[in-house]
Design a protein around this motif. Structure first.
Motif, short mmCIF file in Angstrom:
data_model
loop_
_atom_site.label_atom_id
_atom_site.label_comp_id
_atom_site.label_asym_id
_atom_site.label_seq_id
_atom_site.Cartn_x
_atom_site.Cartn_y
_atom_site.Cartn_z
N VAL A 209 4.72 -4.11 -8.93
CA VAL A 209 5.52 -3.62 -7.22
C VAL A 209 4.27 -2.66 -6.85
O VAL A 209 3.14 -2.10 -7.21
CB VAL A 209 6.51 -2.81 -7.09
CG1 VAL A 209 6.47 -1.86 -5.57
CG2 VAL A 209 7.15 -3.27 -7.94
N VAL A 210 3.17 -3.25 -5.43
CA VAL A 210 2.02 -2.94 -4.53
C VAL A 210 2.39 -1.94 -4.48
O VAL A 210 3.57 -2.53 -2.89
CB VAL A 210 1.30 -4.05 -4.65
CG1 VAL A 210 -0.13 -3.76 -4.03
CG2 VAL A 210 1.03 -5.34 -6.04
N LEU A 211 1.48 -1.03 -3.89
CA LEU A 211 2.03 0.62 -2.73
C LEU A 211 1.15 0.31 -2.17
O LEU A 211 -0.22 0.26 -3.00
CB LEU A 211 2.75 1.60 -3.70
CG LEU A 211 3.62 1.77 -3.86
CD1 LEU A 211 4.07 3.22 -4.54
CD2 LEU A 211 4.52 0.79 -2.99
N ASP A 212 0.82 0.04 -0.98
CA ASP A 212 -0.58 1.03 -0.18
C ASP A 212 -0.57 1.82 0.08
O ASP A 212 0.21 2.57 -0.40
CB ASP A 212 -0.07 -0.13 1.04
CG ASP A 212 0.39 0.19 2.17
OD1 ASP A 212 1.18 1.60 1.95
OD2 ASP A 212 0.78 0.38 3.26
N PRO A 213 -1.97 2.23 0.39
CA PRO A 213 -2.41 3.80 1.08
C PRO A 213 -1.76 4.39 1.16
O PRO A 213 -1.17 6.01 1.27
CB PRO A 213 -3.80 3.34 0.90
CG PRO A 213 -4.69 2.84 0.97
CD PRO A 213 -3.03 1.57 1.20
N GLN A 214 -0.12 4.23 1.95
CA GLN A 214 0.33 5.19 3.03
C GLN A 214 1.93 4.59 1.85
O GLN A 214 3.09 4.96 2.06
CB GLN A 214 1.47 4.33 4.17
CG GLN A 214 0.06 4.64 5.02
CD GLN A 214 -1.35 4.13 5.02
OE1 GLN A 214 -1.64 2.85 4.56
NE2 GLN A 214 -3.02 5.08 5.00
N GLY A 215 1.62 4.69 1.01
CA GLY A 215 3.17 4.44 0.32
C GLY A 215 3.56 2.80 0.13
O GLY A 215 5.14 3.18 0.05
N LYS A 216 3.84 2.17 1.39
CA LYS A 216 4.22 1.08 1.40
C LYS A 216 4.68 -0.05 0.33
O LYS A 216 3.52 -0.41 0.32
CB LYS A 216 4.28 0.33 2.63
CG LYS A 216 5.47 -1.16 3.73
CD LYS A 216 4.38 -0.95 5.21
CE LYS A 216 5.62 -2.02 4.96
NZ LYS A 216 4.50 -3.28 6.96
#
Length: 715
Positions: A454-461
């Motif tokens: 699962v990939v989260l962007d730098p804002q946790g999305k």
């Protein structure tokens, strides 16, 4: 009036006479009497520290402890006092309850004195009267405080007696008091009195257990369970009864201790004396069993509500926009631990700050990761990132374990072995992954045994619910591993041999550049493999086409090792000796299927999907198969028997090879061998939730019938 000791016969008759009264007391009447005395004034007493001091007294007053102290001729007092006793708050609390505690002790001692005067060792009626007198003394306290203060009174009485027993050989004051209480005589007959001592100690242990259980009920968080709830409602009706029997036990213990003073040698046997204590202990043990079960029900109810609340919080967090990923990561990784991560590069613990505002790939799996799977993933990770400074993202392993399965030394060893082989971050321990998080991982991210990324962007999305498929297909080229990047990569792809083999075997890429013919074949039918490879080599020689054959096995390794051994021994063709390479070849094909399904594509409108499905159907069959290509795009696929029969008749179509080329001529020659009678099997392990209800056959373009296949072993 002079006090006269009762004879053993008198004592035994007294017990027999009171037994009926003791064992058949009307609980409803007693309960009513207790509630009439119960008038709490809302006093806030922290009973835990008091109970710890009480426990410490009891621990130091067991006969074993006393005898050991006497044998070793201790000449100095133990200086350590429970740490809580040095706390100002505890001292003030003890001062506040001291008078009440001594009043309880006084009531019990008065009861014992009455029994001695009336020649009764134990009287159910008198014991109940004294117990109710204690309830009157404790009328303004809560139920848990009543029990603790009664035990405190017992600790004072019990402690005074045994303190003299411990010090009478070394302290003059204690010696004089011991003579008055005849303590040396009691110590001398410790072995004879053992049944009574054992009964007292056993009753004290059960009273402590019941009291602790009552306290735990009072400490249950009211925001998660109310007194009106079924679990608590049942319990609250039993707590007063439990407190009654605790206080009744305290009265009995004090009475028995006082009865030791002035005891005569002629009736020192204590078997009958221990009967009342054992009976109360049995009653309390039953109460404790019931309360424990109710407490477990309450705790389960609270745990479920807390987990549901935490789960909903997690759902809301992922639906909210954040300035960085810290809130999300703290919710996932048990924020109470300051160093929840283990750095596979430095081999040290790390805080969540190392992940702040970075792309974070959550590698989620259980402890049963395939060796090949981990090996290939580590290779992909290391091939493009030789140092932390170059890395544009971080990977964190989240080990999902079954909380109902005991955490054994073997499982600990499996976990540590996996951690030692991972160059990225891992959770320091699986317990840091709380049940609500595991539920979210299963429900929302659809984790079910097969590893996901699962990939989260730098804002946790969440920018990709599962990047494992694009990792297997494109490796680091998939960066930044978003769903939009996956879509863009597919737009650039066409069905060609390079997509099929990627960089699994660099030799194949060289053969493509050199213009050689390439045959990939699979299955585990050794006889077919032997016949097919010899026949194809002969046909290629006659057709004057340079051909390289590579055995790629099956997704199920069962039988592949044996086939590879034959191919190697008889020099039939090239082969992949490392099982990890064969596994990777097939998992890439499966990943192409799943990736396309995640993108909502179907076999009717996607040429690559058609090709992938036909390859997977080859793997699902019991016979051999082959893919023959020339260059990147001139590719032919066929079932093994069909292809073999066609090659046997090479003489009938070899003239077309010079005119059309080997692949086109072979494709035309195969046409008469195709029939409408066929059976295609498609085995798709993994995320079946993403598979549509209707799947079209790659060969006849008709809907396939859906079956369920159970398979337990791949070895």
């Amino acid at each position: 009036m002079a006090l006269t000791a009762a004879t053993p016969a008198q004592k035994m008759n007294s017990i027999k006479g009171d037994r009926h009264l003791f064992s058949s007391s009307d609980d409803s009447i007693v309960l009513k009497q207790m509630h009439e005395t119960h008038k709490p004034e809302g006093r806030d007493i922290d009973v835990r520290p008091i109970l710890r001091v009480v426990e410490d007294v009891f621990r130091r007053t067991t006969p074993t402890f006393v005898v050991t102290q006497l044998i070793t001729s201790q000449t100095h007092l133990e200086a350590d006092v429970h740490d809580g006793a040095n706390q100002t708050g505890l001292i003030l609390m003890l001062e506040a309850i001291a008078f009440t505690v001594h009043r309880i002790s006084y009531e019990a001692k008065l009861f014992s004195l009455i029994l001695q005067v009336t020649y009764k060792c134990s009287s159910g009626g008198e014991a109940h009267t004294t117990t109710m007198a204690v309830f009157h003394v404790l009328s303004t306290y809560t139920w848990d405080a009543k029990a603790v203060m009664a035990l405190a009174a017992l600790a004072v009485n019990h402690g005074e007696f045994w303190l003299i027993a411990q010090l009478h050989t070394v302290n003059p004051l204690a010696k004089s008091l011991a003579l008055l209480k005849q303590v040396p005589d009691i110590i001398e007959h410790t072995n004879v009195l053992k049944p009574r001592f054992d009964a007292i100690n056993n009753l004290i242990r059960v009273m402590l257990d019941v009291t602790k259980c009552i306290i735990e009920f009072t400490e249950l968080p009211s925001e998660y369970i109310s007194p009106e709830s079924p679990e608590m409602g049942t319990t609250m009706t039993h707590i007063p009864t439990a407190v009654y029997w605790v206080i009744r036990g305290v009265v009995a213990c004090i009475s028995q201790t006082i009865a030791l003073i002035g005891i005569g040698h002629e009736y020192i046997s204590s078997t009958t004396e221990a009967w009342e204590l054992s009976t109360i202990a049995h009653k309390l043990a039953n109460i404790h069993g019931h309360l424990t079960k109710q407490l477990e029900l309450c705790q389960k109810h609270i745990e479920e509500k807390m987990h549901h609340e935490a789960y909903q919080t997690l759902v809301r967090l992922f639906e909210t926009i954040h300035i960085d990923n810290m809130k999300i990561l703290r919710a996932l990784f048990y924020s109470k631990d300051d160093l929840p991560l283990f750095d596979g590069f430095t081999k040290k613990r790390a805080s969540l700050d190392v992940l702040r505002r970075k792309i974070v790939m959550l590698f989620i799996s259980d402890l049963d990761i395939r060796h090949e799977e981990l090996f290939v993933l580590v290779q992909i990770y290391n091939d493009t990132h030789h140092g932390k400074a170059e890395r544009q993202y971080e990977v964190v392993w989240l080990p999902v374990t079954d909380r109902h399965h005991p955490w054994t030394e073997n499982r600990e060893a499996d976990f540590n072995r996996l951690v030692s082989n991972m160059p990225w971050y891992t959770l320091h321990h699986p317990s840091l992954l709380q049940p609500p998080v595991i539920r979210y991982i299963r429900d929302v991210w659809h984790f079910n045994m097969k590893p996901i990324l699962v990939v989260l962007d730098p804002q946790g999305k969440v920018v990709c619910p599962n990047a494992i498929h694009m990792i297997w297909i494109w490796g680091s080229l998939a960066y930044p591993f978003t769903s939009s990047r996956e879509e863009a990569l597919w737009k650039e792809e066409t069905w060609k041999l390079e997509l099929l083999v990627d960089e699994i075997d660099p030799a194949i890429l060289s053969w493509i550049r050199e213009g050689q013919y390439i045959c990939l074949y699979g299955g585990d039918d050794i006889e077919w493999i032997r016949n097919f490879t010899k026949l194809l080599r002969q046909v290629a020689h006659d057709a004057k086409v340079p051909i390289q054959m590579v055995y790629v096995g099956k997704s199920n390794p069962k039988g592949v090792k044996k086939a590879t051994a034959v191919i190697k021994a008889e020099n039939l063709s090239n082969y992949w000796e490392d099982p990890a390479i064969i596994w990777f070849f097939w998992v890439r094909l499966e990943s192409m299927w799943h990736s396309k399904m995640q993108r909502g594509r179907s076999i009717e409108d996607d040429p690559i999907m058609q090709e992938v499905m036909q390859m997977l159907s080859f793997d699902g069959s019991d016979e051999g198969w082959a893919v023959i290509s020339h260059g990147s795009y001139d590719i032919l696929k066929s079932h093994g028997k069909t292809l073999y029969d066609c090659l046997l008749n090479f003489d009938t179509w070899k003239e077309n090879v010079e005119l059309e080329g080997f692949i086109p001529a072979l494709a035309k020659a195969l046409l008469p061998y195709h029939t409408h009678e066929h059976c295609t099997r498609l085995i798709l392990p993994g995320d079946t939730q993403q598979i549509k209800e209707k799947v079209i056959c790659a060969q006849c373009k008709r809907p396939m019938e859906k079956y369920v296949l159970y398979r337990c072993c791949k070895d």
